[in-house]
Structures are given as structure tokens and as C-alpha cells.
Enzyme design. Structure first.
Site, PDB file in Angstrom:
ATOM      1  N   ASP A  70      -0.663  10.255   5.151  1.00 56.43           N
ATOM      2  CA  ASP A  70       0.340  10.712   4.194  1.00 56.43           C
ATOM      3  C   ASP A  70       1.106   9.516   3.648  1.00 56.43           C
ATOM      4  O   ASP A  70       1.168   8.450   4.269  1.00 56.43           O
ATOM      5  CB  ASP A  70       1.314  11.686   4.857  1.00 56.43           C
ATOM      6  CG  ASP A  70       0.627  12.973   5.304  1.00 56.43           C
ATOM      7  OD1 ASP A  70      -0.372  13.351   4.649  1.00 56.43           O
ATOM      8  OD2 ASP A  70       1.085  13.579   6.288  1.00 56.43           O
TER       9      ASP A  70
ATOM     10  N   HIS B 161      -6.080   9.348   1.700  1.00 55.55           N
ATOM     11  CA  HIS B 161      -4.991  10.321   1.633  1.00 55.55           C
ATOM     12  C   HIS B 161      -5.324  11.619   2.364  1.00 55.55           C
ATOM     13  O   HIS B 161      -4.437  12.467   2.573  1.00 55.55           O
ATOM     14  CB  HIS B 161      -4.657  10.623   0.163  1.00 55.55           C
ATOM     15  CG  HIS B 161      -3.204  10.880  -0.078  1.00 55.55           C
ATOM     16  ND1 HIS B 161      -2.312  11.169   0.929  1.00 55.55           N
ATOM     17  CD2 HIS B 161      -2.470  10.900  -1.224  1.00 55.55           C
ATOM     18  CE1 HIS B 161      -1.106  11.358   0.430  1.00 55.55           C
ATOM     19  NE2 HIS B 161      -1.173  11.199  -0.881  1.00 55.55           N
TER      20      HIS B 161
END
Length: 417
Positions: A392, A388
Site C-alpha cells: 500500500d 501495489h
């Protein structure tokens, strides 16, 4: 007489230490020149260390599971000639042989938990197996009699048929006596060594340093399964049998061409993301020694058939323990599949330092509404995890949806450009 010292050899570029996973000798054993005396592991590759001299082992410098620095003393051998030090031990690759020593620990039972002594008429202790002939045991079992409650009158306490009759005559019913399940207090201590420890270390590294986001999507693979069955029926004898994975590999190749951040490795110390034009596809593979990740190199330049053949070759080598270090390293993105055991959803752990892993769940026939009625379709979930810090949620969804489109319309996989 002299003493020869064998030191830990350099087993690979940049490797400062290796883990001892197996001894082939012990103190006092005779050895001959070129005889394998130990096996060490580094980076999922096992290396055998031979003796350069003939003599007798007088000292071992480590225990199984210890990590030994390069050039540290490993073995001392008493030789007939003058002593010396081994400066050029030539390790040879060998299949991984995981060692998992077990140590059974039987804790002492606290005094408060000790069981009361058995009744006097049951002369055979409950913890001991009573002596009786097979016929007597069968009779007792058929009538629900616990022989441990019957006093034996035969030689050395053997239980006779008459003893059972007397037991019943004293008022015992033909019903199994309620016996509480025995308490189990033993424990096992298993030292993680070799490949199992490497896996543990790598998983800990990945989970502690990579913030995972997992995205799950269901894929209708009915058309893909029909195409796969047709291609397998018409395949040539030298061609490997097609599974879903070669098609998925080709779909991933197309998807990362549009989103290159997914085919990348991230150096979080330097803060540098390296995007790779070559797609080196790691295929998580379960082996008798543990989980390995052989790498299909340049998947972007391979056909579906070529992907299937190379994947099959590497999987066989990994399971046989003959895969080389180069074949087990250098992946840029990984596929994880448990085959028929794939479940409905999984949360695959990213293969550090990569930023993406695509997990394959099992195929199941499910009723899908087509707008007018429910029809049976073959559905397979993809459970994919992403770093992450780099990926995204929107980008992850876009990536998986692109793979979904390609798998649900498999003709698109074969269109170039």
C-alpha cells in the site's frame, strides 16, 4: 560416408527451449571434434554447443533469433564413418555475445517527390561529388561557392580555378547558394535477439502484470558523503572503493527486517507471497550486452565493505560476460542506479517476481533552508517502485522514510539490532 545429427541439448533445469544467438559455422564448412558450432541463450546465460564429431556441415536447423526446443535437430554433419545422433552434447558456458543484424531498406521515392533536373549550366549532377583539386575546393569553400553548380572544363569534367572565375563573371555572387537539406528515406530493421530480447520480454511481463506505484523522496546525503570519503581515504588496499550503494544495501537490510513484505516474491498465478529472511540484493548493471542484474547474496550477513567488494566483483563479471546463471538469478529485492546520469526522478520497473525496487538518482548540491538561512547540502533522490497488489502507499512511504533516516544519519547503519 554417414550423417550425424546434433540435437539441441538440455541447457538447464526446467528449460524447454533456448534461443539461437550465434552460428560459428555455415553449410559446407568443415568441423572438427569439440569445435564450437553454435551459441544459444536461456535465462540470460549463453551456452556454447560443441561438435562431438569431425566432418562437414550439410544442414543448419535454425536462424539467429529462432527458439529451438530441447532435443530438436540443430545441425547435420557428414562424417567419414557411420551416421548417428548426438545424445549427449555437452554445452559449456560462454560470455553473452548479442547479435543484432541490420538490414537497410531504401524505399523507392514516389514519382511526385522526385527532384527536378539540375540547371543546364551546372553540368555536374547535384547528387554527385564534383571533381576538383583541394586548392580549388578550399577557394570555393572560403567564398561560399557550391561546386555542384559550376561546370568543369577540365579532363572528365574536373573544375578548374578558371571555371570558378567564369562562373562569378556570369553574375553569380560570392555567397552560398541555398540548398535544401536532402531528404532521408532509409530505415533500419533490427531483430531483437539474445539478451536484448530477454530484456524486452521481462520488461513486458513486469509492466503488464504488476501494477506499479512509484514513490520519490529526497535524501540529504551530506553526512553520508563525508563518512564515505573518510572511509575510502583509510581503506585497505584489498578493499573495494565505497560508493553510496553499499550503504544503501545495508539500509535496505534494516528496513526490510521491519517490513518483511518488501523482501518478497509474488506468484500471481498461485496467489502466494513468499517472504524471504535472506536478503539477496539484485544490482541492476549496464553491460556492453545490455542490462543484467547480478545478485549479492545474503546482504543481511555482510558488512559495508563486504557488500562493496562483492558488488564490484559481480559487476565486473557481468560486464565481462563471465557471470554464472546463479549469480544472475534469485534476487529478492533490487537496486537500480544510473550513477552520475541518474537524473532527478526515474520510474524503475520492478524485477518480476519481486515486489520492490529502489532507484538511485544522482547527487547534486542544492540550497536547503535550515530555519535561518540557505546552506549548500548534497541531495540525492530515491525513486522507488512497488507492487501495489502487495504494498500500500502508506507502507511504501514508511519503508522509504526508514531508509531516508538511516542514510541521513549513517551511524545508525552500523548499529546492530
Amino acid at each position: 560416408m554417414g550423417e550425424f545429427v546434433i540435437k539441441m541439448p538440455d541447457v538447464g533445469e526446467g528449460v524447454a527451449e533456448a534461443e539461437l544467438v550465434e552460428w560459428h559455422v555455415k553449410a559446407g564448412d568443415p568441423v572438427r571434434e569439440d569445435m564450437v558450432i553454435a551459441a544459444v541463450m536461456t535465462d540470460k546465460a549463453t551456452v556454447e554447443i560443441p561438435s562431438p564429431v569431425t566432418g562437414t556441415v550439410v544442414w543448419l536447423g535454425a536462424e539467429i533469433g529462432d527458439k529451438i526446443a530441447v532435443k530438436a535437430p540443430l545441425v547435420r554433419i557428414e562424417t567419414a564413418g557411420e551416421g548417428g545422433e548426438d545424445k549427449a552434447a555437452a554445452p559449456a558456458p560462454a560470455p553473452p555475445k548479442p547479435v543484432q543484424p541490420l538490414r537497410l531498406v531504401e524505399p523507392a521515392m514516389p514519382a511526385a517527390e522526385k527532384q527536378p533536373a539540375a540547371p543546364r549550366e551546372a553540368t555536374a549532377k547535384l547528387a554527385e561529388k564534383p571533381l576538383a583539386s583541394p586548392a580549388v575546393r578550399l577557394f570555393a569553400r572560403e567564398h561560399g561557392i557550391d561546386l555542384r553548380q559550376v561546370a568543369g572544363s577540365g579532363p572528365v569534367g574536373r573544375i578548374l580555378r578558371e571555371d570558378i572565375d567564369q562562373f562569378v563573371a556570369r553574375g553569380a555572387a560570392f555567397s552560398p547558394a541555398p540548398i535544401a537539406p536532402a531528404r532521408k528515406t532509409a530505415t533500419e530493421e533490427i531483430k531483437l535477439t539474445g539478451l536484448r530480447r530477454r530484456i524486452a520480454e521481462k520488461m513486458s511481463l513486469a509492466v503488464s502484470r504488476i501494477p506499479h506505484i512509484t514513490y520519490v523522496e529526497e535524501i540529504d546525503v551530506t553526512a553520508l558523503e563525508e563518512l564515505r570519503a573518510t572511509m575510502n581515504r583509510d581503506r585497505k588496499p584489498e578493499q573495494a572503493k565505497l560508493t553510496v550503494l553499499p550503504f544503501l544495501m545495508r539500509a535496505i537490510v534494516k528496513a526490510v527486517a521491519e517490513q518483511p513484505n518488501f523482501n518478497a516474491t509474488f506468484d500471481d498465478h498461485a496467489g502466494i507471497l513468499t517472504r524471504h529472511s535472506a536478503v539477496h540484493m539484485g544490482i541492476a548493471t549496464q553491460t556492453p550486452a545490455g542490462l543484467m542484474v547480478p545478485v549479492v547474496r545474503h546482504a543481511e550477513a555482510r558488512s559495508v565493505w563486504d557488500c562493496a567488494g562483492e558488488m564490484s566483483r559481480l559487476a565486473d563479471a557481468a560486464r565481462a560476460g563471465t557471470a554464472t546463471r546463479d549469480e544472475l538469478s534469485g534476487s529478492t529485492i533490487t537496486i537500480s542506479s544510473l550513477g552520475a546520469l541518474g537524473g532527478v526522478v526515474s520510474t524503475p520497473v520492478i524485477n518480476h517476481p519481486e515486489v520492490a525496487i529502489v532507484g538511485v538518482n544522482k547527487i547534486a548540491v542544492r540550497p536547503i533552508f535550515d530555519g535561518t538561512q540557505f546552506v549548500p547540502r548534497k541531495i540525492m533522490n530515491l525513486s522507488s517502485s512497488f507492487d501495489h497488489r502487495i504494498i500500500d502507499g502508506w507502507d511504501a512511504a514508511t519503508f522509504v522514510q526508514r531508509i531516508r533516516t538511516l542514510l541521513e544519519t549513517p551511524a545508525l547503519i552500523f548499529i546492530e539490532g
